[in-house]
Design a protein around this motif. Structure first.
Motif, PDB file in Angstrom:
ATOM      1  N   GLY A  31       0.800  -1.214   0.000  1.00 51.40           N
ATOM      2  CA  GLY A  31       0.000   0.000   0.000  1.00 51.40           C
ATOM      3  C   GLY A  31       0.835   1.267   0.000  1.00 51.40           C
ATOM      4  N   LEU A  32       2.155   1.147   0.142  1.00 50.29           N
ATOM      5  CA  LEU A  32       2.998   2.335   0.187  1.00 50.29           C
ATOM      6  C   LEU A  32       3.015   3.024  -1.166  1.00 50.29           C
ATOM      7  CD1 LEU A  32       6.053   0.955   2.172  1.00 50.29           C
ATOM      8  CD2 LEU A  32       4.320   2.519   3.006  1.00 50.29           C
ATOM      9  N   SER A  33       2.975   4.350  -1.148  1.00 50.33           N
ATOM     10  CA  SER A  33       3.042   5.101  -2.402  1.00 50.33           C
ATOM     11  C   SER A  33       4.483   5.180  -2.868  1.00 50.33           C
ATOM     12  CB  SER A  33       2.488   6.515  -2.221  1.00 50.33           C
ATOM     13  OG  SER A  33       3.255   7.218  -1.268  1.00 50.33           O
ATOM     14  N   LEU A  34       4.676   5.179  -4.178  1.00 48.12           N
ATOM     15  CA  LEU A  34       6.002   5.254  -4.758  1.00 48.12           C
ATOM     16  C   LEU A  34       6.318   6.685  -5.114  1.00 48.12           C
ATOM     17  CD1 LEU A  34       6.238   2.213  -7.168  1.00 48.12           C
ATOM     18  CD2 LEU A  34       7.758   2.748  -5.300  1.00 48.12           C
ATOM     19  N   GLN A  45      -2.171   5.324 -17.442  1.00 48.57           N
ATOM     20  CA  GLN A  45      -0.816   4.777 -17.447  1.00 48.57           C
ATOM     21  C   GLN A  45      -0.863   3.266 -17.185  1.00 48.57           C
ATOM     22  OE1 GLN A  45       1.866   6.740 -14.792  1.00 48.57           O
ATOM     23  NE2 GLN A  45       3.073   4.906 -14.508  1.00 48.57           N
ATOM     24  N   ASN A  46      -0.092   2.517 -17.977  1.00 49.52           N
ATOM     25  CA  ASN A  46      -0.002   1.080 -17.791  1.00 49.52           C
ATOM     26  C   ASN A  46       1.151   0.782 -16.845  1.00 49.52           C
ATOM     27  OD1 ASN A  46      -2.093   0.453 -19.652  1.00 49.52           O
ATOM     28  ND2 ASN A  46      -0.669   0.883 -21.317  1.00 49.52           N
ATOM     29  N   SER A  47       0.827   0.272 -15.673  1.00 45.06           N
ATOM     30  CA  SER A  47       1.839   0.052 -14.652  1.00 45.06           C
ATOM     31  C   SER A  47       1.525  -1.231 -13.901  1.00 45.06           C
ATOM     32  CB  SER A  47       1.873   1.251 -13.694  1.00 45.06           C
ATOM     33  OG  SER A  47       2.793   1.024 -12.667  1.00 45.06           O
ATOM     34  N   LEU A  48       2.586  -1.969 -13.582  1.00 42.05           N
ATOM     35  CA  LEU A  48       2.433  -3.212 -12.840  1.00 42.05           C
ATOM     36  C   LEU A  48       3.456  -3.219 -11.715  1.00 42.05           C
ATOM     37  CD1 LEU A  48       0.656  -5.734 -13.006  1.00 42.05           C
ATOM     38  CD2 LEU A  48       2.467  -6.850 -14.300  1.00 42.05           C
ATOM     39  N   MET A  49       2.988  -3.475 -10.499  1.00 35.67           N
ATOM     40  CA  MET A  49       3.823  -3.392  -9.317  1.00 35.67           C
ATOM     41  C   MET A  49       4.037  -4.788  -8.735  1.00 35.67           C
ATOM     42  SD  MET A  49       3.110  -0.967  -5.999  1.00 35.67           S
ATOM     43  CE  MET A  49       2.835   0.440  -7.074  1.00 35.67           C
ATOM     44  N   PHE A 125      10.732  -1.880 -20.657  1.00 37.97           N
ATOM     45  CA  PHE A 125       9.914  -1.169 -19.678  1.00 37.97           C
ATOM     46  C   PHE A 125      10.665   0.027 -19.097  1.00 37.97           C
ATOM     47  CE2 PHE A 125       8.686  -5.653 -19.548  1.00 37.97           C
ATOM     48  CZ  PHE A 125       7.312  -5.572 -19.732  1.00 37.97           C
ATOM     49  N   ASP A 126       9.912   0.891 -18.432  1.00 37.13           N
ATOM     50  CA  ASP A 126      10.461   1.858 -17.490  1.00 37.13           C
ATOM     51  C   ASP A 126      10.307   1.268 -16.099  1.00 37.13           C
ATOM     52  OD1 ASP A 126      11.089   3.666 -19.454  1.00 37.13           O
ATOM     53  OD2 ASP A 126       9.267   4.846 -19.201  1.00 37.13           O
ATOM     54  N   LEU A 127      11.351   1.339 -15.300  1.00 40.98           N
ATOM     55  CA  LEU A 127      11.343   0.723 -13.973  1.00 40.98           C
ATOM     56  C   LEU A 127      11.462   1.771 -12.874  1.00 40.98           C
ATOM     57  CD1 LEU A 127      12.029  -1.806 -15.738  1.00 40.98           C
ATOM     58  CD2 LEU A 127      13.524  -2.554 -13.888  1.00 40.98           C
ATOM     59  N   ILE A 128      10.667   1.606 -11.829  1.00 40.15           N
ATOM     60  CA  ILE A 128      10.863   2.326 -10.572  1.00 40.15           C
ATOM     61  C   ILE A 128      11.302   1.287  -9.545  1.00 40.15           C
ATOM     62  CG2 ILE A 128       9.837   3.733  -8.769  1.00 40.15           C
ATOM     63  CD1 ILE A 128      10.031   5.124 -11.455  1.00 40.15           C
ATOM     64  N   ILE A 129      12.532   1.416  -9.067  1.00 39.21           N
ATOM     65  CA  ILE A 129      13.122   0.472  -8.123  1.00 39.21           C
ATOM     66  C   ILE A 129      13.133   1.135  -6.753  1.00 39.21           C
ATOM     67  CG2 ILE A 129      15.154  -0.908  -7.568  1.00 39.21           C
ATOM     68  CD1 ILE A 129      15.916  -0.697 -10.567  1.00 39.21           C
ATOM     69  N   ASP A 130      12.320   0.622  -5.851  1.00 39.65           N
ATOM     70  CA  ASP A 130      12.168   1.221  -4.523  1.00 39.65           C
ATOM     71  C   ASP A 130      12.529   0.164  -3.477  1.00 39.65           C
ATOM     72  OD1 ASP A 130      11.483   2.581  -2.258  1.00 39.65           O
ATOM     73  OD2 ASP A 130       9.535   3.253  -2.982  1.00 39.65           O
ATOM     74  N   VAL A 131      13.822   0.005  -3.244  1.00 40.39           N
ATOM     75  CA  VAL A 131      14.280  -1.003  -2.291  1.00 40.39           C
ATOM     76  C   VAL A 131      13.820  -0.693  -0.868  1.00 40.39           C
ATOM     77  CG1 VAL A 131      16.308  -2.155  -1.323  1.00 40.39           C
ATOM     78  CG2 VAL A 131      16.232  -1.602  -3.762  1.00 40.39           C
ATOM     79  N   PRO A 132      13.883   0.574  -0.388  1.00 41.11           N
ATOM     80  CA  PRO A 132      13.416   0.837   0.980  1.00 41.11           C
ATOM     81  C   PRO A 132      11.965   0.418   1.219  1.00 41.11           C
ATOM     82  CG  PRO A 132      14.690   2.699   0.178  1.00 41.11           C
ATOM     83  CD  PRO A 132      14.479   1.783  -1.007  1.00 41.11           C
ATOM     84  N   ALA A 133      11.086   0.591   0.207  1.00 37.58           N
ATOM     85  CA  ALA A 133       9.679   0.214   0.359  1.00 37.58           C
ATOM     86  C   ALA A 133       9.422  -1.228  -0.046  1.00 37.58           C
ATOM     87  CB  ALA A 133       8.792   1.150  -0.470  1.00 37.58           C
ATOM     88  N   GLU A 137       8.259  -1.326  -9.889  1.00 32.35           N
ATOM     89  CA  GLU A 137       7.157  -1.021 -10.784  1.00 32.35           C
ATOM     90  C   GLU A 137       7.645  -1.074 -12.231  1.00 32.35           C
ATOM     91  OE1 GLU A 137       3.590   2.328 -11.198  1.00 32.35           O
ATOM     92  OE2 GLU A 137       5.223   2.592  -9.755  1.00 32.35           O
ATOM     93  N   PHE A 138       6.916  -1.824 -13.065  1.00 34.24           N
ATOM     94  CA  PHE A 138       7.194  -1.909 -14.496  1.00 34.24           C
ATOM     95  C   PHE A 138       6.134  -1.098 -15.230  1.00 34.24           C
ATOM     96  CE2 PHE A 138       9.503  -5.417 -12.818  1.00 34.24           C
ATOM     97  CZ  PHE A 138      10.496  -5.749 -13.732  1.00 34.24           C
ATOM     98  N   GLU A 139       6.571  -0.180 -16.076  1.00 29.68           N
ATOM     99  CA  GLU A 139       5.646   0.699 -16.769  1.00 29.68           C
ATOM    100  C   GLU A 139       5.886   0.643 -18.275  1.00 29.68           C
ATOM    101  OE1 GLU A 139       6.258   4.564 -15.159  1.00 29.68           O
ATOM    102  OE2 GLU A 139       5.432   4.054 -13.192  1.00 29.68           O
ATOM    103  N   THR A 140       4.794   0.743 -19.026  1.00 31.66           N
ATOM    104  CA  THR A 140       4.891   0.832 -20.482  1.00 31.66           C
ATOM    105  C   THR A 140       4.377   2.159 -21.003  1.00 31.66           C
ATOM    106  OG1 THR A 140       2.723  -0.248 -20.708  1.00 31.66           O
ATOM    107  CG2 THR A 140       4.681  -1.663 -20.796  1.00 31.66           C
ATOM    108  N   ASP A 141       3.722   2.928 -20.167  1.00 28.90           N
ATOM    109  CA  ASP A 141       3.205   4.244 -20.542  1.00 28.90           C
ATOM    110  C   ASP A 141       3.528   5.200 -19.409  1.00 28.90           C
ATOM    111  OD1 ASP A 141       1.908   6.357 -21.710  1.00 28.90           O
ATOM    112  OD2 ASP A 141      -0.095   5.720 -21.080  1.00 28.90           O
ATOM    113  N   ALA A 142       4.820   5.492 -19.286  1.00 28.04           N
ATOM    114  CA  ALA A 142       5.299   6.162 -18.085  1.00 28.04           C
ATOM    115  C   ALA A 142       4.849   7.605 -18.011  1.00 28.04           C
ATOM    116  CB  ALA A 142       6.827   6.110 -18.040  1.00 28.04           C
TER     117      ALA A 142
END
Length: 290
Positions: A31-34, A45-49, A125-133, A137-142
């Motif tokens: 549930g944490l926000s990125l 936006q197409n995003s998969l977490m 993909f575009d990636l958001i890498i959030d190790v602390p949380a 997140e993999f995105e195709t429409d960032a």
């Protein structure tokens, strides 16, 4: 770079359900926000977490009930499953890459893993890498992201970024499959030792290195990470041409990072307003490695 990540320590394999000192049991809170104050999403936006686990010094993506090693330093993905479906795209996978199977990977990493997600899939993909949380997140429409921008070059499909180390400007592979960072320079002896560590390479086998605590500047932002010198023969094999260092994944544990292969960008979460801006790769990177 013809390797499946540089940093594969050999441990006793453990299942993904159990916690470790690196990541406690129970998994991340989804549930944490990125990047809440930095991230502006576009509608539709197409995003998969996915849950992201940091174990035995490596990054694992939990997809359904299995773990996959995230390795930007490996050109080819592989796994025990014949195919991996992500964001409506089906990726057909070989059972081996560079002579390594999922079973051998699990033995080397000390974590039971289904396979490896390498640059061939990551680049889609575009990636958001959030190790602390504990989230990736993999995105195709960032959407639009704002942070410290670092221009990324590529050599043989592997990302390369500029890093300042000991006052020297280095071009380093961005290798999330490596526990430690590596350079072949003698200046490492000027920094305090961090301990002897075991490592493994798919062509070289097991080896030991003395690690050092070395301050880095990535996007003009300071980090402290362990850096070592590869055995001479392996160093000649891995770093004799192209970039002159390997940036491992320890620094990723400190902040959220966006990696956008298609745009040639790495965005690092700033800690203050004056950290926004762009850091260009040295000229030789942009002309030689693209």
């Amino acid at each position: 770079m013809n390797h499946v990540g540089v940093g594969f320590p050999r441990h006793q394999a453990v299942g993904f359900a159990g916690g470790t000192a690196d990541h406690p049991a129970g998994g991340p809170a989804l549930g944490l926000s990125l990047w809440a104050i930095l991230h502006e999403r576009r509608s539709g936006q197409n995003s998969l977490m996915y849950p992201l686990h940091y174990r035995n010094g490596h990054l694992f993506i939990q997809i359904e009930h299995g773990l996959w090693l995230l390795d930007t330093g490996a050109p080819t993905s592989f796994g025990d499953k014949p195919a991996l479906c992500m964001q409506g795209q089906v990726f057909h996978l070989p059972k081996h890459a560079l002579g390594v199977s999922a079973a051998e990977l699990s033995s080397s990493l000390g974590v039971i893993t289904i396979g490896l997600i390498g640059a061939d899939i990551i680049s889609r993909f575009d990636l958001i890498i959030d190790v602390p949380a504990g989230i990736i997140e993999f995105e195709t429409d960032a959407g639009e992201y704002h942070g410290r921008q670092i221009n990324v070059a590529h050599y043989m499909g592997i990302p390369v970024i500029p890093v300042q180390m000991a006052g020297q400007a280095l071009d380093m592979y961005l290798d999330t499959g490596s526990r430690f960072s590596y350079v072949q320079d003698e200046f490492l002896e000027d920094f305090p030792q961090a301990g002897l560590e075991g490592d493994w390479h798919h062509e070289y086998g097991e080896f030991e290195v003395m690690t050092h605590h070395v301050p880095l500047l990535i996007g003009n932002q300071p980090y402290n990470t362990r850096v070592a010198r590869l055995p001479e023969r392996l160093g000649m094999r891995v770093l004799s041409r192209g970039p002159n260092g390997i940036l491992g994944n320890e620094w990723l544990a400190e902040r959220r990072v966006g990696y956008f292969p298609g745009r040639g960008q790495l965005l690092v979460e700033p800690i203050s307003a004056d950290e926004f801006g762009t850091v260009n790769a040295p000229a030789n990177v942009s002309t030689l490695y693209h």
